[in-house]
Design an enzyme around this catalytic site. Structure first.
Site, PDB file in Angstrom:
ATOM      1  N   SER A 545       0.846  -1.187   0.000  1.00  0.00           N
ATOM      2  CA  SER A 545       0.000   0.000   0.000  1.00  0.00           C
ATOM      3  C   SER A 545       0.890   1.248   0.000  1.00  0.00           C
ATOM      4  O   SER A 545       1.657   1.440  -0.937  1.00  0.00           O
ATOM      5  CB  SER A 545      -0.954  -0.032   1.192  1.00  0.00           C
ATOM      6  OG  SER A 545      -1.995   0.900   1.033  1.00  0.00           O
ATOM      7  N   ASP A 626      -8.426  -5.610  -5.668  1.00  0.00           N
ATOM      8  CA  ASP A 626      -7.994  -4.468  -4.872  1.00  0.00           C
ATOM      9  C   ASP A 626      -8.597  -3.209  -5.481  1.00  0.00           C
ATOM     10  O   ASP A 626      -8.144  -2.732  -6.516  1.00  0.00           O
ATOM     11  CB  ASP A 626      -6.465  -4.384  -4.870  1.00  0.00           C
ATOM     12  CG  ASP A 626      -5.928  -3.297  -3.951  1.00  0.00           C
ATOM     13  OD1 ASP A 626      -6.735  -2.477  -3.464  1.00  0.00           O
ATOM     14  OD2 ASP A 626      -4.705  -3.271  -3.726  1.00  0.00           O
ATOM     15  N   HIS A 658      -6.775  -6.017  -1.383  1.00  0.00           N
ATOM     16  CA  HIS A 658      -5.586  -5.268  -0.968  1.00  0.00           C
ATOM     17  C   HIS A 658      -4.666  -6.135  -0.114  1.00  0.00           C
ATOM     18  O   HIS A 658      -3.493  -5.822   0.055  1.00  0.00           O
ATOM     19  CB  HIS A 658      -6.051  -4.038  -0.184  1.00  0.00           C
ATOM     20  CG  HIS A 658      -5.070  -2.910  -0.127  1.00  0.00           C
ATOM     21  ND1 HIS A 658      -4.453  -2.377  -1.236  1.00  0.00           N
ATOM     22  CD2 HIS A 658      -4.598  -2.187   0.931  1.00  0.00           C
ATOM     23  CE1 HIS A 658      -3.656  -1.385  -0.874  1.00  0.00           C
ATOM     24  NE2 HIS A 658      -3.719  -1.257   0.428  1.00  0.00           N
TER      25      HIS A 658
END
Length: 684
Positions: A545, A626, A658
């Site tokens: 991320s 995601d 994610h």
């Protein structure tokens, strides 16, 4: 590894850190995916019993989950298994008289509410709806229950929603139609249903109908994607519900104005209790006597990582105040003590999740327990029950006195499995980072560490960016797995991390590639000077991320820093990212507005603008589901490197979001990541 009170409690419970198998093995992902998981703990109203669930995974990877009960009034009582039916029981709550428990299970083919008498007998199905019950909470007197189910706001009854779900499954066309945001969230495209709250009486009869107290509202309660029934509560007199939700509107994708609403249990118009605050309000919690409503409140609209302040409303006078306004921590949970005046609060705190005692009258804050990651299960007249994790402890229940003393371990759900595992020694360190300010981190030695040898470095960068790689046990990014593979692990809580005061957290906003990069550079230099066993010539950085963004940023702005990089779900192009992510409030706050209105800042910290400097070998990983950082970001980074001839590989998961949640995929993930690192750090 320091000898904490928890570790001493483990020893007193009969599981000393040295009481291991003759030849314990370094920790591997194969161990991780088979770790038993304690979940759904519930303390009885009297405080004399605790029920919890344990998901067990056997050597073949087959799982089962059952409920257990332990008598806390007997010093050496053994836990007793309550259920053995195939499937999972979860979300446990005690009946008001403590003679039974309620839980959710899918025994009938859908998720429904069950009641299990503790005096003997089988569990009885309480609800029988055509839709899944996703969560529930009981009224204080145990005569009512509120449940959340996904329905269509325009429907007047559950049958209508059931028919719409069926029609959606059976229609031959596949196009999705939308007229406003949000069209998808986290990993799910919207089907136009919403989570609503339903109230019913608990009178011994099977529940087949309930009052939708949020009828007609085009909004989610509890909020998606991660909130649960901690956002919903009955008033102590049982006449109203208080819940957290955004007002129905077309701007839900770019605002964080979650409010607390009060509605009669019979339905009707809801009253906005926090209308004056345009930022995030959450976690409504009443004192048992009904005098006070405590809740959490941010003050900055659009900001999801603002400090959660503790608010207290006197339900008699209507007066409201912030409790402990000078306390520079962001509370994450609230539990009233039995005196109805003391709050037991958890908050991130210098790499830990600490339990605090807060005096609501004077605002005094005392630290109760501050080692590892802790959540409060319940509070009695004399004890606090917590679920505790650390870098070497996957999660168990403990009791302690109200002052944090007298710690006692209550469960040992991984006793045999942990005896077979050898973890790496760890320690927290600090150094002078950006602006000569103190920055903290952790290092972990390889589990087979030998003095005098040098070890390659796994340099883990956390996501968020307002997050922390602290003293906890993760089922995904577990730092001990790199230690088990022979790496020295370094994790730094750079400027922008949580648990170090709000100014520290705020410092990353509009400076994504500035202070954090300087902290990472100075931190790596400092720790390799402090710990001579770390080999600074063999390093690999990796993150997910925002941590993945930092891998892309490092490529262009610290290109000689590492032998290799691993980018999981990283942001590559901030312009395209703005237009495809789902929670628009996040980039708009972090970069000072929409892309159109603040292009200069988006482009200043846009990794795609520095690709001429890219040269470090990189493994790119992404999930196709995601929707937070869509997989095109990872694909673009990989395409660039392939075109430039930079050594690079791509690992794509069609069914992951994610995060990597499937155990088989997690094993593949670590095999690829560690193989990539071994190759470029020349680890033998």
């Amino acid at each position: 590894m320091k000898k904490t009170a928890i570790i001493l409690a483990i020893a007193s419970a009969g599981l000393s850190m040295s009481a291991q198998a003759a030849n314990p093995e370094p920790f591997t992902v194969q161990h991780l995916v088979k770790i038993n998981k304690l979940h759904s703990p519930a303390l009885s109203n009297s405080g004399s019993k605790i029920v919890y669930a344990v998901k067990k995974i056997d050597a073949e990877g087959e799982s089962s989950s059952d409920l257990y009960i332990k008598d806390l009034s007997q010093a050496d009582s053994k836990a007793k298994q309550l259920t053995s039916v195939k499937g999972t029981e979860h979300s446990v709550a005690f009946a008001a008289d403590d003679q039974a428990i309620y839980f959710l299970a899918g025994r009938s083919g859908s998720s429904q509410l069950y009641k299990l008498p503790l005096t003997g007998g089988e569990a009885i199905q309480v609800s029988d709806f055509p839709l899944d019950v996703e969560g529930f909470k009981l009224s204080q007197d145990g005569t009512q229950v509120v449940m959340n189910m996904r329905v269509f706001p325009e429907c007047k009854d559950l049958k209508c929603s059931e028919d719409k779900f069926t029609a959606e499954q059976e229609r031959k066309s596949s196009g999705r139609e939308y007229k406003q945001l949000m069209v998808r969230h986290w990993d799910t495209w919207s089907d136009h249903s919403r989570s609503h709250l339903f109230v019913a009486k608990l009178n011994g009869e099977k529940i087949t109908t309930a009052v939708d107290v949020t009828a007609g509202l085009d909004t989610e309660t509890p909020p998606k994607p991660f909130s649960g029934m901690e956002e919903v509560t009955f008033t102590p007199d049982g006449k109203h519900l208080v819940y957290g939700a955004k007002a129905p509107s077309k701007d839900q994708a770019w605002i964080t104005n979650y409010d607390l609403w009060q509605v009669p249990v019979t339905g009707g118009d809801a009253v906005n209790l926090t209308e004056a605050n345009k930022a995030w309000d959450a976690n409504p919690t009443f004192s048992a006597d009904g005098r006070y409503l405590a809740y959490l409140a941010m003050t900055k609209p659009g900001f999801e990582a603002d400090r959660y302040r503790i608010m207290l409303r006197d339900t008699v006078t209507g007066q409201e105040k912030e409790v402990a306004p000078l306390w520079d921590r962001s509370a994450s949970s609230l539990t009233f003590g039995k005196d109805n005046r003391t709050l037991y609060v958890t908050a991130q705190d210098v790499g830990q999740v600490t339990v605090f005692e807060v005096n609501t009258q004077f605002g005094d804050v005392k630290t109760v327990y501050n080692d590892g990651s802790n959540s409060v299960v319940g509070v009695t007249n004399e004890k606090i029950i917590i679920n505790h994790k650390s870098l070497v402890q996957p999660g168990d229940l403990y009791s302690m006195n109200l002052d944090g003393q007298g710690i006692k371990q209550l469960t040992q759900v991984n006793q045999e499995k942990l005896a077979e595992i050898k973890f790496g020694e760890f320690e927290q360190f600090s150094f002078k980072g950006w602006n000569n300010e103190e920055v903290h981190g952790y290092w972990i030695k390889p589990s087979d560490y030998k003095a005098g040898q040098k070890y390659p470095i796994a340099f883990l960068v956390h996501g968020g960016p307002q997050g922390s790689f602290g003293n906890s046990f993760s089922s995904r990014w577990n730092a001990q797995l790199w230690a088990g593979a022979g790496y020295g692990v370094v994790m730094i809580d750079f400027h922008g991390s949580t648990g170090y005061g709000q100014e520290f957290t705020d410092s990353i906003t509009q400076d994504w590639g500035g202070k954090p990069l300087e902290d990472l550079q100075k931190g790596l230099t400092a720790v390799t000077k402090q710990q001579k066993w770390l080999d600074e010539t063999r390093t690999c950085a990796l993150g997910g991320s925002y941590g993945g963004y930092m891998m892309n940023w490092i490529q262009g702005n610290w290109s000689d820093g590492f032998n290799c990089l691993v980018n999981h779900a990283g942001l590559f192009d901030m312009r395209s990212m703005y237009y495809v992510t789902e929670e628009l409030w996040f980039p708009e706050y972090e970069f000072g507005g929409t892309y159109e209105n603040n292009k200069e800042l988006y482009e200043k910290f846009n990794p795609v603008n520095y690709t001429e400097n890219w040269k470090t070998p990189m493994l790119v990983i992404h999930g196709e589901k995601d929707f937070r950082v869509p997989y095109g970001q990872g694909l673009a980074a990989f395409s660039l490197m392939q075109r430039k001839g930079i050594p690079s590989e791509l690992l794509i998961y069609p069914e992951e979001n994610h995060w990597i949640l499937n155990p088989d995929n997690l094993e593949q993930w670590y095999a690829n990541v560690l193989g990539w690192m071994d190759r470029w750090t020349e680890k033998k």
